[in-house]
Design a protein around this motif. Sequence first.
Motif, PDB file in Angstrom:
ATOM      1  N   SER A  79      -3.217  -8.467   5.295  1.00 53.90           N
ATOM      2  CA  SER A  79      -4.360  -9.242   5.487  1.00 53.90           C
ATOM      3  C   SER A  79      -5.689  -8.543   5.042  1.00 53.90           C
ATOM      4  N   ILE A  80      -5.134  -7.520   4.587  1.00 57.42           N
ATOM      5  CA  ILE A  80      -6.027  -6.065   3.814  1.00 57.42           C
ATOM      6  C   ILE A  80      -6.672  -7.192   2.631  1.00 57.42           C
ATOM      7  N   PRO A  81      -7.425  -7.280   2.197  1.00 57.90           N
ATOM      8  CA  PRO A  81      -8.582  -7.333   0.462  1.00 57.90           C
ATOM      9  C   PRO A  81      -7.797  -6.822  -0.087  1.00 57.90           C
ATOM     10  N   GLY A  82      -7.168  -7.325  -1.514  1.00 57.50           N
ATOM     11  CA  GLY A  82      -6.619  -6.562  -1.714  1.00 57.50           C
ATOM     12  C   GLY A  82      -5.342  -6.221  -2.394  1.00 57.50           C
ATOM     13  N   VAL A  83      -4.314  -6.599  -0.934  1.00 58.84           N
ATOM     14  CA  VAL A  83      -2.711  -6.804  -0.933  1.00 58.84           C
ATOM     15  C   VAL A  83      -2.054  -8.097  -1.775  1.00 58.84           C
ATOM     16  N   ARG A  84      -1.397  -8.174  -2.441  1.00 59.67           N
ATOM     17  CA  ARG A  84      -1.269  -9.089  -2.348  1.00 59.67           C
ATOM     18  C   ARG A  84       0.218  -9.840  -2.173  1.00 59.67           C
ATOM     19  N   ALA A  85       1.707  -8.641  -2.211  1.00 56.37           N
ATOM     20  CA  ALA A  85       2.114  -8.673  -1.129  1.00 56.37           C
ATOM     21  C   ALA A  85       2.794  -7.808  -0.073  1.00 56.37           C
ATOM     22  N   PHE A 200      19.106  -0.283  14.871  1.00 58.05           N
ATOM     23  CA  PHE A 200      18.049  -0.237  14.518  1.00 58.05           C
ATOM     24  C   PHE A 200      16.888  -0.999  15.484  1.00 58.05           C
ATOM     25  N   ASN A 201      15.861  -0.021  15.829  1.00 54.58           N
ATOM     26  CA  ASN A 201      14.236  -0.993  16.589  1.00 54.58           C
ATOM     27  C   ASN A 201      14.141  -2.266  16.060  1.00 54.58           C
ATOM     28  N   GLU A 202      13.964  -3.141  17.114  1.00 54.60           N
ATOM     29  CA  GLU A 202      13.694  -4.102  16.194  1.00 54.60           C
ATOM     30  C   GLU A 202      12.112  -4.080  16.791  1.00 54.60           C
ATOM     31  N   GLU A 203      10.721  -2.832  17.490  1.00 58.86           N
ATOM     32  CA  GLU A 203       9.866  -2.859  16.655  1.00 58.86           C
ATOM     33  C   GLU A 203       8.950  -2.087  15.351  1.00 58.86           C
ATOM     34  N   THR A 204      10.209  -1.253  14.579  1.00 61.45           N
ATOM     35  CA  THR A 204       9.783  -0.921  13.584  1.00 61.45           C
ATOM     36  C   THR A 204      10.554  -0.478  12.224  1.00 61.45           C
ATOM     37  N   VAL A 205      10.367  -0.387  11.294  1.00 63.17           N
ATOM     38  CA  VAL A 205      10.471  -0.105   9.860  1.00 63.17           C
ATOM     39  C   VAL A 205      10.658   0.784  10.092  1.00 63.17           C
ATOM     40  N   SER A 206      11.007   0.978   8.190  1.00 58.59           N
ATOM     41  CA  SER A 206      11.310   2.510   7.101  1.00 58.59           C
ATOM     42  C   SER A 206      10.127   2.754   6.531  1.00 58.59           C
ATOM     43  N   SER A 207      10.253   2.054   5.679  1.00 62.08           N
ATOM     44  CA  SER A 207       8.928   2.046   4.719  1.00 62.08           C
ATOM     45  C   SER A 207       7.836   0.283   4.934  1.00 62.08           C
ATOM     46  N   PHE A 208       7.099   0.139   3.916  1.00 64.56           N
ATOM     47  CA  PHE A 208       6.776  -0.998   3.765  1.00 64.56           C
ATOM     48  C   PHE A 208       5.796  -0.410   1.884  1.00 64.56           C
ATOM     49  N   TYR A 209       6.941  -1.409   1.421  1.00 65.79           N
ATOM     50  CA  TYR A 209       5.911  -1.564  -0.258  1.00 65.79           C
ATOM     51  C   TYR A 209       5.152  -2.698  -0.767  1.00 65.79           C
ATOM     52  N   ILE A 210       4.140  -2.164  -1.115  1.00 64.05           N
ATOM     53  CA  ILE A 210       3.413  -3.143  -1.058  1.00 64.05           C
ATOM     54  C   ILE A 210       2.259  -3.441  -3.015  1.00 64.05           C
ATOM     55  N   GLU A 211       1.960  -4.849  -2.916  1.00 63.96           N
ATOM     56  CA  GLU A 211       1.621  -5.096  -4.361  1.00 63.96           C
ATOM     57  C   GLU A 211       0.204  -5.064  -4.509  1.00 63.96           C
ATOM     58  N   LYS A 212      -0.297  -5.019  -4.739  1.00 59.62           N
ATOM     59  CA  LYS A 212      -2.068  -5.252  -4.727  1.00 59.62           C
ATOM     60  C   LYS A 212      -2.502  -6.468  -5.888  1.00 59.62           C
ATOM     61  N   THR A 213      -3.773  -6.747  -5.830  1.00 59.09           N
ATOM     62  CA  THR A 213      -4.249  -7.791  -6.599  1.00 59.09           C
ATOM     63  C   THR A 213      -4.374  -6.951  -7.789  1.00 59.09           C
ATOM     64  N   ALA A 214      -4.554  -8.171  -8.941  1.00 60.45           N
ATOM     65  CA  ALA A 214      -5.857  -6.961  -9.798  1.00 60.45           C
ATOM     66  C   ALA A 214      -7.345  -7.030  -9.864  1.00 60.45           C
ATOM     67  N   ASP A 215      -7.636  -8.069  -8.991  1.00 63.25           N
ATOM     68  CA  ASP A 215      -9.128  -7.356  -8.832  1.00 63.25           C
ATOM     69  C   ASP A 215      -9.148  -5.759  -7.538  1.00 63.25           C
ATOM     70  N   VAL A 216      -9.114  -4.938  -7.467  1.00 59.62           N
ATOM     71  CA  VAL A 216      -9.184  -4.174  -6.589  1.00 59.62           C
ATOM     72  C   VAL A 216      -8.241  -2.598  -7.684  1.00 59.62           C
ATOM     73  N   SER A 217      -9.371  -1.079  -7.507  1.00 60.73           N
ATOM     74  CA  SER A 217      -8.288  -0.177  -8.210  1.00 60.73           C
ATOM     75  C   SER A 217      -6.985   0.370  -6.953  1.00 60.73           C
ATOM     76  N   ASP A 218      -6.537   1.432  -7.517  1.00 56.26           N
ATOM     77  CA  ASP A 218      -5.660   1.626  -7.364  1.00 56.26           C
ATOM     78  C   ASP A 218      -6.501   2.447  -5.777  1.00 56.26           C
ATOM     79  N   ASP A 219      -7.121   3.776  -6.097  1.00 59.86           N
ATOM     80  CA  ASP A 219      -7.363   4.353  -5.193  1.00 59.86           C
ATOM     81  C   ASP A 219      -8.500   3.974  -4.029  1.00 59.86           C
ATOM     82  N   GLU A 220      -9.021   2.591  -4.297  1.00 66.03           N
ATOM     83  CA  GLU A 220      -9.923   1.104  -3.124  1.00 66.03           C
ATOM     84  C   GLU A 220      -8.666   0.641  -2.724  1.00 66.03           C
ATOM     85  N   LEU A 221      -7.479   0.483  -2.639  1.00 66.05           N
ATOM     86  CA  LEU A 221      -6.348   0.066  -1.817  1.00 66.05           C
ATOM     87  C   LEU A 221      -6.004   0.799  -1.067  1.00 66.05           C
ATOM     88  N   ILE A 222      -5.773   1.969  -1.292  1.00 64.17           N
ATOM     89  CA  ILE A 222      -5.243   3.397  -1.164  1.00 64.17           C
ATOM     90  C   ILE A 222      -5.765   3.657   0.074  1.00 64.17           C
TER      91      ILE A 222
END
Length: 445
Positions: A79-85, A200-222
């Motif tokens: 739901s965060i603006p700039g996150v594509r997937a 494995f705990n049903e409510e946890t994960v190890s990590s998230f891999y995130i792809e951004k949209t083209a209209d936001v910079s790397d630092d801004e999304l972080i």
Amino acid sequence: MFQFALKNVLSKPVRTSLAVIGMTVAIMGMVGLFSIAEGLDQAVGNTLDRAPGFVAMQRGAPIPLFSVLPKSWVEELESIPGVRAVSPECWARANVIDGQVVVSPPRLLCGSDIVRRNQIETGIYRDDIVQGRYLNKEDLNSFNCVVSLPIAEEYNKKVGDPVEVNGNELKIVGIYHTGSILLDVAIIIDDNTFRKMTRFNEETVSSFYIEKTADVSDDELIDRIQNHFRGRGPSAWQGSMLLGSPGLNPLSELVKSIDRFFKQGQQPTSPPATQPEAIPKESSQRNLTETKVADDPMEVRLATDWAGRFEKFAEDLDIALGLLTSLGILIAVVSVINTMLMSVSERMSEFGILRANGWSRLDLVKLIGWESFMLGLAGGLLGCGIGWGLTLLVNASFPAKFELYASPQLLISSLLFSCLLGVISGLYPAIWAARMSPMDAIRRN
């Protein structure tokens, strides 16, 4: 001068060969040992360059295997603006494969949210399928899996074959190959199947891999992601999960009471009698920064930025390798010095005659310097060639365990270092010979 020096070196083939062998062994060891560090750097670089997106892990975790984050955050991230997937991942060790205990190289189970993973534009494993296919919606809640080519070759498997992992029988539907020893270690299965197999705990994960949209910079999304989750460190979200976990409702009131008791014990019972001392501005800013870092539940970086995690390790490894190499270098230097001293002492009368015929002290130093340089050059060439060949042999013999790399820069620097060692080793004999007068030198033999 060069031809004269070469003739002198070749006049004592046995002694010259021993000195060259000593230098060869030292340079060969130098190339072989430092190719370990360069191979690690190359493997890390090639691995992280293949993932152009962001990786979000628990703060302080070195790799996803040691990271724990709430699974529910995937919807918030999307739901965060700039996150594509967003693709959540779960990781665990595969301890037993086909009845064999796995120790080295390590094998990992990866639980993947198949639907979300296939929404990622750049799929490391999906884009590297060499046989069969990658997981899709048909594989949800199934025991189908995708394995790496080294795992398939080690256990003599092909597409359609079963493979037993941690006591569960899986079916191979695809084989991938990235060429990286850091990536070709996984057995990928559906997330739900993974949790059943590993508990494995049903409510946890190890990590998230995130792809951004083209209209936001790397630092801004972080910044957006970290600001969104700030103040929700492990103590916050793990506590809320404990209170809200199924099966714990009878204990929830007790847990809440204990929590309130300790919170009340931490609060002051009465206001301080005196005015607190002023806190220095620098200390206040430092405490604020530390508080923000402590409140950040996860680190979000470009995959390539995680390479910095390995820089400190690589520096320490270089120091250790340098100490190991120094022993061989010391032996090589002593060998060359001994060879040149013996050669100089045997030819002292010749040097006296040369001095009497007009040679200067500098000419003698140049002559002996050329001779020791040739010893260093010969040892360097042989050492670099044999060391480079050994790295190729090790890589071919153990492709799943080692990835050594002797770069052109390493080979050139090793050769130059060998030549420099040769020249330095000949300085003392050269100065010793040059300081003697012509008549003393002639009478010496």
